[in-house]
Design a protein around this motif. Structure first.
Motif, mmCIF file in Angstrom:
data_model
loop_
_atom_site.group_PDB
_atom_site.id
_atom_site.type_symbol
_atom_site.label_atom_id
_atom_site.label_comp_id
_atom_site.label_asym_id
_atom_site.label_seq_id
_atom_site.Cartn_x
_atom_site.Cartn_y
_atom_site.Cartn_z
ATOM 1 N N LEU A 110 0.836 -1.192 0.000
ATOM 2 C CA LEU A 110 0.000 0.000 0.000
ATOM 3 C C LEU A 110 0.875 1.248 0.000
ATOM 4 N N PRO A 111 0.962 1.962 -1.133
ATOM 5 C CA PRO A 111 1.799 3.160 -1.182
ATOM 6 C C PRO A 111 1.191 4.311 -0.379
ATOM 7 N N LYS A 112 2.085 5.168 0.119
ATOM 8 C CA LYS A 112 1.686 6.395 0.831
ATOM 9 C C LYS A 112 0.747 6.141 2.006
ATOM 10 N N ALA A 113 0.906 5.027 2.704
ATOM 11 C CA ALA A 113 0.072 4.741 3.874
ATOM 12 C C ALA A 113 0.333 5.807 4.934
ATOM 13 N N GLN A 114 -0.741 6.369 5.461
ATOM 14 C CA GLN A 114 -0.586 7.443 6.444
ATOM 15 C C GLN A 114 -1.390 7.217 7.718
ATOM 16 N N ASN A 115 -2.303 6.243 7.696
ATOM 17 C CA ASN A 115 -3.092 5.954 8.890
ATOM 18 C C ASN A 115 -3.769 4.594 8.715
ATOM 19 N N THR A 116 -4.397 4.121 9.777
ATOM 20 C CA THR A 116 -5.038 2.805 9.709
ATOM 21 C C THR A 116 -6.271 2.806 8.805
ATOM 22 N N ARG A 117 -6.874 3.967 8.589
ATOM 23 C CA ARG A 117 -8.024 4.019 7.669
ATOM 24 C C ARG A 117 -7.615 3.594 6.264
ATOM 25 N N ASP A 118 -6.390 3.909 5.878
ATOM 26 C CA ASP A 118 -5.896 3.477 4.561
ATOM 27 C C ASP A 118 -5.915 1.956 4.457
ATOM 28 N N ILE A 119 -5.552 1.285 5.525
ATOM 29 C CA ILE A 119 -5.539 -0.183 5.541
ATOM 30 C C ILE A 119 -6.958 -0.733 5.656
ATOM 31 N N ASP A 120 -7.780 -0.084 6.474
ATOM 32 C CA ASP A 120 -9.156 -0.556 6.694
ATOM 33 C C ASP A 120 -10.001 -0.519 5.419
ATOM 34 N N ARG A 121 -9.626 0.295 4.456
ATOM 35 C CA ARG A 121 -10.379 0.398 3.193
ATOM 36 C C ARG A 121 -10.126 -0.785 2.257
ATOM 37 N N LEU A 122 -9.119 -1.576 2.559
ATOM 38 C CA LEU A 122 -8.753 -2.699 1.695
ATOM 39 C C LEU A 122 -9.666 -3.890 1.970
ATOM 40 N N PRO A 123 -9.757 -4.820 1.009
ATOM 41 C CA PRO A 123 -10.579 -6.015 1.238
ATOM 42 C C PRO A 123 -10.113 -6.776 2.482
ATOM 43 N N SER A 124 -11.037 -7.272 3.238
ATOM 44 C CA SER A 124 -10.745 -8.001 4.465
ATOM 45 C C SER A 124 -9.928 -9.259 4.165
ATOM 46 N N GLY A 125 -8.983 -9.536 5.028
ATOM 47 C CA GLY A 125 -8.190 -10.756 4.902
ATOM 48 C C GLY A 125 -6.973 -10.646 4.007
ATOM 49 N N VAL A 126 -6.746 -9.494 3.380
ATOM 50 C CA VAL A 126 -5.588 -9.325 2.507
ATOM 51 C C VAL A 126 -4.410 -8.837 3.347
ATOM 52 N N PRO A 127 -3.309 -9.587 3.394
ATOM 53 C CA PRO A 127 -2.133 -9.126 4.132
ATOM 54 C C PRO A 127 -1.575 -7.846 3.488
ATOM 55 N N VAL A 128 -1.135 -6.904 4.333
ATOM 56 C CA VAL A 128 -0.717 -5.590 3.843
ATOM 57 C C VAL A 128 0.714 -5.278 4.248
ATOM 58 N N LEU A 129 1.437 -4.724 3.284
ATOM 59 C CA LEU A 129 2.762 -4.168 3.513
ATOM 60 C C LEU A 129 2.644 -2.667 3.228
ATOM 61 N N PRO A 130 2.401 -1.853 4.260
ATOM 62 C CA PRO A 130 2.233 -0.423 4.017
ATOM 63 C C PRO A 130 3.568 0.254 3.744
ATOM 64 N N LEU A 131 3.593 1.047 2.703
ATOM 65 C CA LEU A 131 4.785 1.802 2.346
ATOM 66 C C LEU A 131 4.706 3.138 3.066
ATOM 67 N N LEU A 132 5.551 3.316 4.071
ATOM 68 C CA LEU A 132 5.563 4.525 4.884
ATOM 69 C C LEU A 132 6.619 5.460 4.302
ATOM 70 N N GLU A 133 6.148 6.453 3.570
ATOM 71 C CA GLU A 133 7.039 7.315 2.803
ATOM 72 C C GLU A 133 6.716 8.796 2.957
ATOM 73 N N THR A 134 5.952 9.138 4.001
ATOM 74 C CA THR A 134 5.669 10.539 4.311
ATOM 75 C C THR A 134 5.929 10.759 5.791
ATOM 76 N N ALA A 135 6.110 12.016 6.172
ATOM 77 C CA ALA A 135 6.311 12.331 7.583
ATOM 78 C C ALA A 135 5.119 11.858 8.402
ATOM 79 N N LEU A 136 3.916 12.087 7.909
ATOM 80 C CA LEU A 136 2.721 11.656 8.632
ATOM 81 C C LEU A 136 2.690 10.134 8.771
#
Length: 112
Positions: A7-33
């Motif tokens: 997940l590019p530009k992940a900035q909060n858990t809402r970004d992850i929560d919007r994804l289909p349930s059960g999909v493992p996520v590797l959030p790309l943390l690339e902003t100060a936030l």
């Protein structure tokens, strides 16, 4: 890892929560936030491990992306957030000077 989503530009858990349930996520943390929210992001149920977006963060901060010192605090923050959340250790940022063997070796040693 098969079947995971980066997940590019992940900035909060809402970004992850919007994804289909059960999909493992590797959030790309690339902003100060994203880095500042890494503790919460790493605690998300679908979380596998954080991925450090060093180049984009360096651009946002207007620092040299090849400087280990300039991004040390952000890297350390991700390590602590992942450890506290008991998820996988972070994947470090990319080496942009891959034609420079010494830089590649140095970056690889630093990421360990």
């Amino acid at each position: 890892m098969a079947g995971a989503l980066m997940l590019p530009k992940a900035q909060n858990t809402r970004d992850i929560d919007r994804l289909p349930s059960g999909v493992p996520v590797l959030p790309l943390l690339e902003t100060a936030l994203g880095v500042l929210q890494s503790r919460e992001i790493c605690s998300a149920p679908a979380m596998v491990r954080p991925v450090f977006g060093s180049v984009d963060l360096a651009a946002e901060l207007d620092v040299d992306p090849t400087s280990h010192q300039a991004l040390l605090h952000a890297r350390s923050t991700l390590v602590l957030a992942a450890a506290a959340a008991r998820c996988g250790a972070p994947v470090d940022g990319v080496t942009t000077t891959f034609e420079d063997e010494h830089a590649l070796i140095d970056d690889t040693a630093h990421a360990r």
